[in-house]
Every structure is written in C-alpha cells, then in structure tokens.
Design a protein around this motif. Sequence first.
Motif, mmCIF file in Angstrom:
data_model
loop_
_atom_site.group_PDB
_atom_site.id
_atom_site.type_symbol
_atom_site.label_atom_id
_atom_site.label_comp_id
_atom_site.label_asym_id
_atom_site.label_seq_id
_atom_site.Cartn_x
_atom_site.Cartn_y
_atom_site.Cartn_z
ATOM 1 N N GLU C 142 5.998 11.955 5.569
ATOM 2 C CA GLU C 142 6.405 10.572 5.310
ATOM 3 C C GLU C 142 5.347 9.627 5.866
ATOM 4 O O GLU C 142 4.744 9.905 6.907
ATOM 5 N N GLY C 143 5.167 8.500 5.203
ATOM 6 C CA GLY C 143 4.159 7.538 5.642
ATOM 7 C C GLY C 143 4.377 7.066 7.070
ATOM 8 O O GLY C 143 3.466 7.083 7.895
ATOM 9 N N TRP C 144 5.618 6.672 7.390
ATOM 10 C CA TRP C 144 5.883 6.158 8.740
ATOM 11 C C TRP C 144 5.619 7.231 9.782
ATOM 12 O O TRP C 144 5.192 6.958 10.898
ATOM 13 N N LEU C 145 5.866 8.492 9.403
ATOM 14 C CA LEU C 145 5.666 9.579 10.363
ATOM 15 C C LEU C 145 4.186 9.747 10.686
ATOM 16 O O LEU C 145 3.808 9.988 11.837
ATOM 17 N N LEU C 146 3.337 9.610 9.651
ATOM 18 C CA LEU C 146 1.891 9.709 9.877
ATOM 19 C C LEU C 146 1.457 8.669 10.900
ATOM 20 O O LEU C 146 0.770 8.977 11.876
ATOM 21 N N VAL C 147 1.873 7.416 10.657
ATOM 22 C CA VAL C 147 1.492 6.332 11.559
ATOM 23 C C VAL C 147 2.020 6.614 12.966
ATOM 24 O O VAL C 147 1.296 6.553 13.957
ATOM 25 N N ILE C 226 -0.625 11.439 2.613
ATOM 26 C CA ILE C 226 -0.217 10.590 1.504
ATOM 27 C C ILE C 226 0.049 11.484 0.288
ATOM 28 O O ILE C 226 -0.705 12.422 0.016
ATOM 29 N N GLN C 227 1.148 11.202 -0.404
ATOM 30 C CA GLN C 227 1.600 12.125 -1.444
ATOM 31 C C GLN C 227 1.299 11.618 -2.861
ATOM 32 O O GLN C 227 1.222 10.414 -3.083
ATOM 33 N N PRO C 228 1.122 12.549 -3.808
ATOM 34 C CA PRO C 228 0.926 12.151 -5.199
ATOM 35 C C PRO C 228 2.144 11.378 -5.708
ATOM 36 O O PRO C 228 3.229 11.582 -5.189
ATOM 37 N N PRO C 229 1.998 10.546 -6.729
ATOM 38 C CA PRO C 229 0.778 10.321 -7.508
ATOM 39 C C PRO C 229 -0.114 9.219 -6.943
ATOM 40 O O PRO C 229 -0.994 8.745 -7.645
#
Lengths: 318, 521, 293
Positions: C142-147, C226-229
Amino acid sequence: MFRLILRRLAISVAVLWLVTLLVFVATLLLPGDPARAILGQQATPERIAALNDQLGLDAPVWQRYLDWLGGVVTGDLGTSAASQGPVTELLGGRIGASLVLLVGAAVISTVLGLALGTWSALRRGRAVDHTVSGLSLVVAALPEFVIGVALIVVLSTTVLPVLPSVTLAPPGEPVWSRPSQLVLPILALTLVVTPYITRMMRATMSEVLDSGYVEMARLKGLPERVVITRHAVPHAIGPVAQVIAIQLAWLAGGVVVVEFLFRYPGIGQALIDAVNNRDVEVVQAITLLIAAVYIVVNLIADIVGIMTNPKLRAEVAR
Amino acid sequence: MSLDNHDTRFSRRKFLLGSAALAGAVPFLSACGGRSDAAAAPTGPPKRGGTLRVGVTGGGASDTLDPHSPVTNPDIARVRNLYEPLVYRDHDFEVSYLVAEKLEPSADARTWTATLREGVRFHDGRPVTPADVVATFRRVMDPDDPKSGATSLSMLEKVTTKGDRQVEFHLNEPSAVFADYLGQYSLGIVPADFDLENPVGTGPFRAASFTAGLQSRFVRNPHYWRPGRPYLDELVLINFTEDDARINALLASQVDAIDQVPVSLVEVLRSDERMRILSSETGTWLPFTMRVDRPPFDDVRVRQALRLVIDREQMINQVLAGQGRVGNDLYAPFDPAYASELPQRTRNIAEARRLLAEAGKSNLDIELVTAPIQAGAVEAAQVFQQQAKAAGVNVRLRRVDTTTFYGDNYLKWDFAQDFWYTRNYLPQAANGSLPDSPYNETHWDDPEFVRLVRTANRTSDTGERTRLLKQAQRIEHERGGLIVWGFVNQVDAHQVYVAGLVPDRTGLPLSGYSFGQVWLG
Amino acid sequence: MTATTTQSTLLRRAWALPQAKIGLALTVVVVGVAVLGPWVGPWLTGHDTTSFAGKPFQSGGIAGTDGLGRDVFTRFLSGGLTLLIYAVLATALGLVLGAVLGMLAGYSGGWLDSLIMRGSDVLLSFPQLVFALLAIAMIGPEGWLLVLVIGITHAPRVARVARQATVAVKDADFIRAARMYAMPRRRILLREVLPNITGPLMVELGLRLTYSIGYVASLSFLGLGIQPPTADWGLMINENRIALVVEPWGVLLPVLAIAVLTVGTNLITDSLASAAAGTSQSGKPQTAKEASA
C-alpha cells in the motif's frame, strides 16, 4: 576493555531477542488463516481443524511465541506454506549461494576500496584524487538495481554481450560451477559498497599521512614505499575496519535486490518470492537470518573498534 | 546511445528475417504435424535414441510422482509420461483410447463398460488386468484420502470387473458423457499393488530418478504397447520457475524444449533460427467472473453492459500479443455442441451506457480482484480497466497474491478472474456452472439452465443433447456471469532438431507433454 | 549566533562548492520531468499512460511500446511524480520523527535516552529494505505503508545524528539561560536546540531523500511498491526488462532518470556536509554517507 566487550555482547543478545519479538508480532498482523493458506483449495473444515491443531494455532499467543522461538533456537524454522516443505530445507542450499556472493563482493570491495583510498590520499588534490572522489560520490548515490541494470546493459545485452545476465542453477549443481554467471552479481554488489570504503580510507589515510608519526618515519630516511606499507597503512586500517564491517553488514540487505535482478538462487530471491506468496514462515526466517547477520557483523565491528582504540588498549596495558 | 540504436536496428533486422522464414513454416507445421520444417528441421521417418531435456514451468518442494494427484505443470508432465488413463483427449480434443480399446454406455447411461486393450503391460512387464483398474479407482476414490481425480467422479458409485478383459462403471445418476470424466491425466491406471516408492504405470517412460523441486529422469519403457514408441531413450524434466531463466536455458541449449513462452517474447524467439515456436490454439480461457447474486452484478443489465464494454480484439492484441482467439462469453469451443450460431458479441459503448443508465448505474464504480494466477491475468485486468473508462465505468484494481486469491475469499470475490483449461461443455458446467459445482465463481444458479444441463447429462441421444446444450448456452450468453473474452494460445518453444511436437488443443503445453511421440533429428 | 544566520551561512558555503551547482542542476532537470511530465506527455505523444499505442514491445513512437502495448515515452514522463511524492513524504516523516526522538534523547538523557536509543537499536538491526519487505509481506503493498515504513526506518538513523548534535549544544550558555528562566522543555527544544542543529539535520535531509528515492524505486522494481497500472519508473524497469534486448528504452529511460536524480541529490548532500563540517570546525572531513547504513 573486556567488560566493555561483554557489555556490547549483552546488548547484542538483547537486541536480537527484541528482533525475534518484533518479527513474531508482525506475523500476528497477517489477516486470514494460515492453515487455510497452506491447504489452499483442498481445505475442508476437518482438515483446517486438524492442521490448526498440528501447527499449534489454537494455543495462546505467548505459548506460540515460545514454541516458535524454541524452534528457531533448535534450527526448526517451520513449514513453508508455498512449498509445503520445511523452511530449513528450502533455505539450505540458498544460504551457501548467497554467502558466495557476499564473500566475493566483500573481499573484492575491501581490497579495491583500500587500494583506491590509499592511492587517492597519496595524490591528494591531483586529478586522480578528484576522479576517484567524484566517481565514488556518483556511484555511491545509485540504488543497487540501477547499477545492476547498467551492468547488464553494458556487459550482457547491448554494448558488449559477454556475460550472462541471468543465473541458471541446473539441479544438483552449485551456482559456482559456472563462474561466469557470478561475475555480474558480485560486480554489482562490489560497486555498491566500494565507494564508501574508498572515501573512508582516503579520509583516514590523509590524516595518518599528516601525522607526526609518518613525518618521523620520513625524517628517518625510510623509503616512501616502506613508509606507506609499513607505517601508514596499518595505522589507517583500524578505523576503516569498522566502516568495512558496517558496509558488509549492509551487503546482507543489498543482496536482496541484486539476487532478484540476476535471478540468483539465494536467500534474497527466496525472500521476494516469499513476500509475493505471503509465505509467512519463510519471510520470518529470512528476515531473522539477515537481522542476525547484521547484528553479528556490527558486533564484530564494534569489538574491532574497541580493541583498536588506542585509549582502551592503553587501559589494558596498564 | 548510438551504439544502442545500432543494436536495436540489428536485432530488428534479424527479427524480420526470422519471421519471414517462419511465415512459410507455420502453416506447414500445423498441416503436417511438425514432422518436417524448412531449413535444418529433421525430416524422414522418426529416429530412435537420444535424451530430451525439457524445461517445465513451476513445481517446488511439494512435487510428486503420484499418478492421481498432480498439481503443478511438472507434476502433470511426469504423470503424462509415466501413466496412462483408460481414455484421453488427443491433440484435436477427440476421445482416444489408451489402456481401454472400447468404452460404451448402457442404454440408460447408468453403466459404462470398458474393454481393456490387449497387450498393455506395466513397466515391470505384468499385463494390465481388470482387477488393477478396479484397484486404481479404489485408490483415487479412497474416502480417507480422495485424490484430485475424485472431484469430478462424484457420480461414480462402484467399479467392478467383468470377465477377464472388461470393467464396469456403475453410476448413481445417468451420465451421457462419462467418457469425458474418465479421460483425465490424473486417472492413470496403476497395478493393484501400486507403491509410490516404485511408481509403475503403463506410460511410454518409466522413472529412473526424481528429486522434488529440481528434476526427474525417465527412461524408455521397453514394454510400451504402441509399436516402435517411444523413440527417445531418456527424458529429463527440469523445473524452472522464472520465465527468463527458462528462455535463457533454451537459448544456451541447456534444454531442448520449454513450455510457456511469454507471449511478448514470441517474436524474439522467432528471430532465432535455431528455435521453433509451437503455438497451439486451445480452449483455455481466462474469464472475468461476476457474482450474479451480489450488487451491482445481480442486475443482468450491468452484466450485459460490462460484456459490451470489453474490446475483445484489443484484449487479444494487448494481453496476448495476438496469440489467441476472441471469445463469445461461452466456454468449451471444441465441444460439438458449441453454440457457434450465436452472434459474436462486440464492443458497443452506446448500448452499454444505455443499459447502465436503465439499471440506474451510470458512473458505475467497481472493484476487480486480480492476481498473477496465470500469465496474462493481471494484464487482462489492466486492459479491462482501461476499456471500461469509455463507458464511464470506473474499475478499481485490487491486486492480491495467488495464495490470497485462492485463499479464504476464492469463490466469494464479487468481481474477479479465474483460469480454466480446455474442457467440453458438460464437464466444464459440472465444474463451474451448477449450484453444486466445486468452483462456481459467479454463484450462477439459473433454474432453467440447471434443468437443461441436468437433462442433457442424462440424454444419450447426441442430437437431442446438442439441442439442449445449445439452449443452455443461449441462456449463459444472454444473462450469465462470465466474461469470456478469449481463448489463449499455448505457446511453447523448442530447438529445431526436436521433432514430433504438434499443436495440441487441450491447453497442456508441448503437445500435452506427449513425449512418447518426440524424436531427435 | 542566531538560527537564520547559521542556516544561511551553511547554504552559502555549500553553494560555493561546485558539486552543489551540478547537483542542483541534475536534480532540477529530473524533478522538472517528473512534475511537468504528466501534463506534457499526453499532449506531446497523443497517448495517455494507460491507453494502447500498438502491439506489445513494438518500436512505434519515440521509445516504443511496453508489454501491454502502451507508449513507453508517455509512461516515462508520467512515471516520476508518485515516486517523488512518496520519497519526499517518507523523508519528511523520518526526519521529523528522528529529530524529535533524537533531541528528546539527547536533551533529557537518563532512562528516556536509553529507551529511545535501545529501541532504535532494534530497528537498526534490520537493513532498511528488509524491514520494509517484512511489513509489506504482512500488510500488502500500500502507498501509505511505503511512506510509513521507509520513514520509520529512517527515524533511528536521523535520531542518532540529532542526539549527538543535541548533546553537543545542550550545555551551551544560552540553553542554560533558558533553563534558568524555567522555559518549558518543548520550547527549549524547538526554539533553542533545533535552530542550532540544523547543519547536521540538513545533511540528513539530503541523505535520507537520496535513500528514500532509492528505496521507493527499489520496492517498485521488486514489484512490491507502486502497483500497476500506475506509470512508475521502478515498476517500468520491472515490467520492461524482459524485453531489454528488443526494446531497451522502457528500461533505460527510467534507469537514467533515477540515476541522475539520486546523483544530483547526493551531490547537494555532499556539498552540505562539506559546508557543515567547515562551520562546525571539527577539522575532520565528513564524508556524506559513511556509517549511514
């Protein structure tokens, strides 16, 4: 000094214990049902219940932690959900393969870093120094996979297609039986850590060369070669050793990306596969293993630091 | 940079040359079964001897030689060569007789009688007896440990011997297409005293060595019943999990053939004169599955709209690089009863918008669950997401890993995907389209449809059965929950000196892993 | 010496170094592409990031098509923004968290110091990427998890630096004076300590930004970021590398962009470090990244 080392050792053990706790707690966050994940489409309520029982998933959390920790200590890392085999079996051959990469990269980058650092320090302010410093600054900024892709483009696919970009591990044959496929992964890892060692060696060597000690040796009329190899380098290596150790510990993490890029059959590749499959026990085992390597190498670095610290050495002598 | 450009141009020229050579070769290949080819391909009668090394996708520590519970591709490749069922689907998806030479239903289709082929022997030289067949099915249907072949044999009540060459299958309900259920690779006949430690079957090869997760080595079965076969002395099956490792192994001649070439790389391999691409039209499909009992898909207009939104040609081109055929929201394209008379559904955004507006679902927002369950699955989801925009439908992709996809929520996702190999209509419906099917992803439970399929299952008369099945397909085509946008070609590759591999409709790679017919030039 | 003068002296000194100018130029170029690309791309090429320009891996357009037949150049132009935003957010989180913890530990000393520093020791025993992988394995990409996870792994590293710098100033006269006037701890830390440790923190900022870019891109490259597409540089490299031999641009363009960006930020960091080393008059040349692993 020994009390200091013992204290450092105790801290490492405590940290390692906290790491096991953290890794275990992480798995509790996992949504879903591990038994179901293992059984997959063939899951019937009876078989799930049986497996839960077998895996001890009905037990309270603290007991599961103790069981798991007991397994880790005795070398039983659990069962992989994806392969349905023991994790130890899955990792067995891969640990060796990863070690080949790590040791190869460690030896080459240490030698290369020390040599470049020394050379650069001896030619301070000249073109060679600027080139080495500039290059190491540039290369140090690049993520591993950028270096790896660049190597593949240059040496494998496009410019000079001379080396394989993918590791093939025919069954039953160790990876090192085809040395050519080790070149690019080792080179990538070497390029990743050499800049740091080079910069540290240059800085330390510069200080040593300016010290009264080397001045004295020169005044005694010793030939420059002897001054450098016998007097300057041994003095510079102490502080640099710590940086080298930290870089090597870093390699334990960097190996993940490099193995993935070159399809190298080591633990890093296994970690990515396990994350993709949500293969929890394997993720646990590998993160723990890498953390342990990291802690141990850092411990060694600190001990080397303590032992080479002149102040503390003097304490012992007294 | 100029170097790069130069290189690209070079490889493109090479590619053009390669495809020109192949343009002549492809029709020839499919017409003559690949026995001969342009350039250096071997010609003349098959030669005996040699070792074939095959790179097979997948596999792992749970690899098995068990004839009745193959899971992964390497498992399937092994059971296809060690064991043989009574009957099987051949390369054209017609029933062919292996251990049995005849299989006939009674008038009420409740009893089927198989006559064993004369002279079929196990690897150890013993002849196959009716008692062995009975024991095989007892092993498959073992109530304590049912094998994967058992799931589709729910109608089988009892297997008995009849004389010294015949076996009778007694069913608890009539089944006009029972031969289809018997014709599975996971129903290989084994001796009554079968032991997994000594995996004896009737297949063209027998096991010499086997290491789970790595490779297996098989040698020629001297007792094989087909005269002259197998041609090879030795067959080595090697597991490969990674696409590029497998392709590199082929390019480096470390293996002679590989299965599953990523479609985007077909052109690259074609440009290499030492390689041949084996592309087979199959009935394999990768549908989108809409749950007909959950909003918004419980409204038939929404299902119809989504079927109209999809651009099937574009799907084939973008996802499969052209390696496939357009689908018409129906499965089982090789079934004689396939409803080819139904009009091909094509993209119609205006009509889709109208249906959505009528359903009060303009600006539909839906979540599509996708996972790398098969090459092309995640890509298909992405292309669909893009195509749906045109009708104002916002598709959110939820990409999960394969374990999660087939985990707790499998068969519960509102809108997801699935993957099926070639099957004929009734076996496929039994697996996925009836309320009691094990894998009814769409929760499809249309009373009229169910009645038609159940009646067809009991109907021995082919004409009448076909009529019923066409009606059933009309219903699915009109209001079903599946979006069958296409049928995927199976694309494999082999060295030019490998002969005897032909296109195969079953969806299993490399001529259905029939290495008994392969020889080396 | 007031805070603003420290900061401006540092920046002026850094700017005087040649690597600062080169670094800034490189960074500006890539940031420009990343920020303007999403708007300019479709207008320039006539495609958007998810529309289809042709069959997969063909050579049409400026840089050919990718594995789904989308235009590589459009996707390249749009592929930097998400990466940049995530990297900046993760850096900000790590810097703030690390600075707060480090200042608290350094200023308070005692058990709070021990607790914070031992806690960060635990986090420090994972390579950053491996810790991120552990979190992603459990929760998913998930995006927030990366950050969050990259920020958290930065924090103990920043905290160490902040703590050291705080310890060095905490007995200075002006802080003693503030303590004497019974100024609350929070205000002392914010008003008196923070402005005086900006030098090392600026260096950390550059360093952590360089690393954040690398980590976000690496995770996307591994297929776990970051996930497709979504068009993303790291992900593009992963998606297109299988066709490196036929259509290299899908790999080369994003690799070049990430390389130029990280080299640029690292050059700026290096100039800041040199300048900071000069102002602190420690006499020892500080190399930008040693011991930062």
